[in-house]
Design an enzyme around this catalytic site. Structure first.
Site, PDB file in Angstrom:
ATOM      1  N   SER A   1      -0.528  -0.687  -2.366  1.00  2.49           N
ATOM      2  CA  SER A   1      -0.213  -1.663  -1.327  1.00  2.49           C
ATOM      3  C   SER A   1       1.007  -1.218  -0.533  1.00  2.49           C
ATOM      4  O   SER A   1       1.904  -0.544  -1.071  1.00  2.49           O
ATOM      5  CB  SER A   1       0.091  -2.999  -2.010  1.00  2.49           C
ATOM      6  OG  SER A   1       0.699  -3.874  -1.114  1.00  2.49           O
TER       7      SER A   1
ATOM      8  N   ILE B   1     -10.804  -4.389 -18.384  1.00  3.95           N
ATOM      9  CA  ILE B   1     -10.392  -2.973 -18.456  1.00  3.95           C
ATOM     10  C   ILE B   1      -9.427  -2.713 -19.616  1.00  3.95           C
ATOM     11  O   ILE B   1      -9.177  -1.569 -19.958  1.00  3.95           O
ATOM     12  CB  ILE B   1      -9.787  -2.444 -17.130  1.00  3.95           C
ATOM     13  CG1 ILE B   1      -8.614  -3.299 -16.673  1.00  3.95           C
ATOM     14  CG2 ILE B   1     -10.860  -2.337 -16.048  1.00  3.95           C
ATOM     15  CD1 ILE B   1      -7.781  -2.645 -15.563  1.00  3.95           C
TER      16      ILE B   1
ATOM     17  N   GLY C   1      11.446 -13.468   0.080  1.00  3.20           N
ATOM     18  CA  GLY C   1      10.851 -12.150  -0.181  1.00  3.20           C
ATOM     19  C   GLY C   1      10.108 -11.560   0.998  1.00  3.20           C
ATOM     20  O   GLY C   1       9.757 -10.385   0.987  1.00  3.20           O
TER      21      GLY C   1
ATOM     22  N   LYS D   1       2.304  -2.291  -8.776  1.00  2.86           N
ATOM     23  CA  LYS D   1       1.720  -1.273  -7.889  1.00  2.86           C
ATOM     24  C   LYS D   1       2.626  -0.044  -7.839  1.00  2.86           C
ATOM     25  O   LYS D   1       2.166   1.088  -7.942  1.00  2.86           O
ATOM     26  CB  LYS D   1       1.530  -1.835  -6.478  1.00  2.86           C
ATOM     27  CG  LYS D   1       0.493  -2.933  -6.382  1.00  2.86           C
ATOM     28  CD  LYS D   1      -0.895  -2.405  -6.672  1.00  2.86           C
ATOM     29  CE  LYS D   1      -1.926  -3.500  -6.798  1.00  2.86           C
ATOM     30  NZ  LYS D   1      -3.160  -3.047  -7.453  1.00  2.86           N
TER      31      LYS D   1
ATOM     32  N   ASP E   1     -15.921  -5.712 -14.334  1.00  5.54           N
ATOM     33  CA  ASP E   1     -15.050  -6.786 -13.844  1.00  5.54           C
ATOM     34  C   ASP E   1     -15.030  -7.875 -14.918  1.00  5.54           C
ATOM     35  O   ASP E   1     -16.077  -8.190 -15.489  1.00  5.54           O
ATOM     36  CB  ASP E   1     -15.603  -7.342 -12.512  1.00  5.54           C
ATOM     37  CG  ASP E   1     -14.567  -8.149 -11.729  1.00  5.54           C
ATOM     38  OD1 ASP E   1     -13.996  -9.097 -12.304  1.00  5.54           O
ATOM     39  OD2 ASP E   1     -14.340  -7.826 -10.551  1.00  5.54           O
TER      40      ASP E   1
ATOM     41  N   TYR F   1       4.284  -8.443  -9.085  1.00  6.88           N
ATOM     42  CA  TYR F   1       3.026  -7.848  -8.602  1.00  6.88           C
ATOM     43  C   TYR F   1       3.312  -6.518  -7.905  1.00  6.88           C
ATOM     44  O   TYR F   1       2.687  -5.500  -8.187  1.00  6.88           O
ATOM     45  CB  TYR F   1       2.313  -8.810  -7.639  1.00  6.88           C
ATOM     46  CG  TYR F   1       1.258  -8.120  -6.812  1.00  6.88           C
ATOM     47  CD1 TYR F   1       0.071  -7.698  -7.389  1.00  6.88           C
ATOM     48  CD2 TYR F   1       1.472  -7.853  -5.447  1.00  6.88           C
ATOM     49  CE1 TYR F   1      -0.884  -7.028  -6.635  1.00  6.88           C
ATOM     50  CE2 TYR F   1       0.522  -7.188  -4.694  1.00  6.88           C
ATOM     51  CZ  TYR F   1      -0.659  -6.784  -5.291  1.00  6.88           C
ATOM     52  OH  TYR F   1      -1.597  -6.102  -4.551  1.00  6.88           O
TER      53      TYR F   1
ATOM     54  N   PHE G   1      -2.622  -2.077   3.940  1.00  5.36           N
ATOM     55  CA  PHE G   1      -1.779  -3.012   4.675  1.00  5.36           C
ATOM     56  C   PHE G   1      -2.397  -4.414   4.470  1.00  5.36           C
ATOM     57  O   PHE G   1      -2.585  -4.795   3.334  1.00  5.36           O
ATOM     58  CB  PHE G   1      -1.537  -2.497   6.101  1.00  5.36           C
ATOM     59  CG  PHE G   1      -0.453  -1.414   6.037  1.00  5.36           C
ATOM     60  CD1 PHE G   1      -0.718  -0.184   5.441  1.00  5.36           C
ATOM     61  CD2 PHE G   1       0.845  -1.675   6.442  1.00  5.36           C
ATOM     62  CE1 PHE G   1       0.289   0.769   5.266  1.00  5.36           C
ATOM     63  CE2 PHE G   1       1.855  -0.719   6.283  1.00  5.36           C
ATOM     64  CZ  PHE G   1       1.572   0.496   5.696  1.00  5.36           C
TER      65      PHE G   1
END
Ligand code: NAD
Ligand code: UDP
Length: 340
Positions: A125, A60, A295, A154, A31, A150, A179
């Site tokens: 997500s 990473i 959104g 995903k 991390d 974002y 969720f």
């Protein structure tokens, strides 16, 4: 198994470490602490009764740093939580989101395959469904238009991992579509620790309860839902964490590509959450109705039957547990983890 847990100091990662150790696995955490505090890992170690969890403060995107971790620990699989996740910030800083989340995952996957580790569980997500074509949402529901960078990271990373698995069937890729994770470990020592003003409903409510904000703004009460406020599938983070342990079964039986919704299958409105919080915790949450948030969609909840059928996983905690444990964490840690 030995798991590499990227983003393991964060909210969902820290809870998942507990479930992994409880199930007899061990983990090494990578991390960069861009959105977390190493105190979470010390508290996790205390909960599971180990002296420490191997931890590398490594990004990473840092190939050499990751190489060292793989050479030393030889993980069997990676649970990949690391990523930036603030929807609003991603609209302001799209380059930073695409670079961190997508470049980071590309470097991670390359280092994994060089070391013969071709098993990955990816934190996706429900946002990939966009404005969903069906409710409740099954995994067959087509992916939709995301409303922010974002969400696109995903959706794109799901595609990238899918293509990598297709080209090299030695890979096992499990895409977990979360969720709305809320709650905290019932002990109240670890939980969600957002930077600045929270974007999400539950941490905003707990910060109102602890006196950091005078009231909650409810974003719209004119949606086509029973009380007009937005409906979501809130899932206790301990259930979500357990879902990752269950997902390891898919890897064990060499699933190839597998996609699972992790939700409870129940939809609760914003007012349902406020009312449950007040009733269970005996704390008032003043609120005002504000305009809709750009959104946002009206309703989003899962059909979680596939994860139950194939992984034997089912959410055990209900809404009362979620609001109780969210408050238990916040009231014992009003300022989150102490600054290092
Ligand atoms: P979090 O911010 O608490 O945890 C993410 C961790 O990743 C943080 O500790 C952060 O320091 C670390 N990180 C970020 N970029 C990194 C990098 N380049 N290198 C190394 N570490 C890096 O978030 P969370 O709520 O625990 O979410 C975990 C994952 O689940 C994320 O990928 C998130 O997008 C996804 N997810 C979260 C939610 C949610 O509502 N919390 C919902 C759906 C999906
Ligand atoms: N919400 C709200 N006030 C807030 C934050 C969120 O009314 O301060 C509403 C939001 O419009 C949505 C629901 O709560 O209907 C869940 O929002 P959250 O940001 O937690 O999750 P997501 O939008 O990702 O489902």
């Amino acid at each position: 198994m030995i798991l590499l847990v990227t983003g393991g100091a964060g909210y969902i990662g820290s809870h998942t470490l507990i479930e992994l150790y409880r199930a007899g696995h061990t983990a090494v955490v990578v991390d960069n602490l861009s959105n977390s505090n190493p105190e979470s890992l010390r508290r996790v170690a205390k909960i599971i009764g180990v002296t420490e969890i191997p931890f590398y403060k490594t990004d990473i995107r840092d190939r050499e740093g990751l190489e060292k971790v793989f050479s030393k620990h030889h993980p069997d699989a990676c649970i990949h939580f690391a990523g930036l996740k603030a929807v609003g910030e991603s609209v302001e800083k799209p380059w930073e989101y695409y670079e961190n989340n997508i470049s980071g995952t590309l470097v991670l996957v390359d280092v994994m395959r060089r070391h013969g580790c071709k098993n990955i569980i990816f934190s996706s997500s429900a946002t990939v469904y966009g404005d969903p074509a069906e409710i409740p949402i099954t995994e067959q529901c087509p992916k939709g238009q995301c409303t922010n960078p974002y969400g696109w990271t995903k959706s794109m990373l799901e595609q990238i991992l899918t293509d990598i698995q297709k080209a090299d069937p030695a890979w096992n890729v499990v895409l977990l579509r979360y969720f709305n994770p809320v709650g905290a470990h019932p002990g109240g020592t670890i939980g969600e620790n957002p930077n600045g003003i929270p974007n999400n409903l539950m941490p905003y409510i707990t910060q109102v309860a602890v006196g950091k904000h005078p009231e909650l703004g409810i974003f719209g009460n004119d949606y086509p839902t029973p009380d007009g406020t937005g409906v979501r599938d809130y899932i206790h983070v301990v259930d979500l964490a357990a879902g990752h342990v269950s997902a390891l079964q898919a890897i064990r039986r060499r699933c190839g590509l597998a996609v699972y919704n992790l939700g409870t299958g129940h939809g609760y409105s914003v007012l349902d959450i406020v009312n449950a919080f007040q009733r269970v915790n005996g704390v008032q949450i003043p609120y005002t109705i504000r305009p809709r948030r750009p959104g946002d969609i009206a309703t989003c909840y899962s059909n979680p039957a596939k994860a139950q059928k194939e992984l034997g996983w089912k959410a055990r905690y209900g809404i009362d547990d979620m609001v109780r444990d969210s408050w238990n964490w916040q009231r014992h840690n009003p300022d989150g983890y102490p600054e290092e």
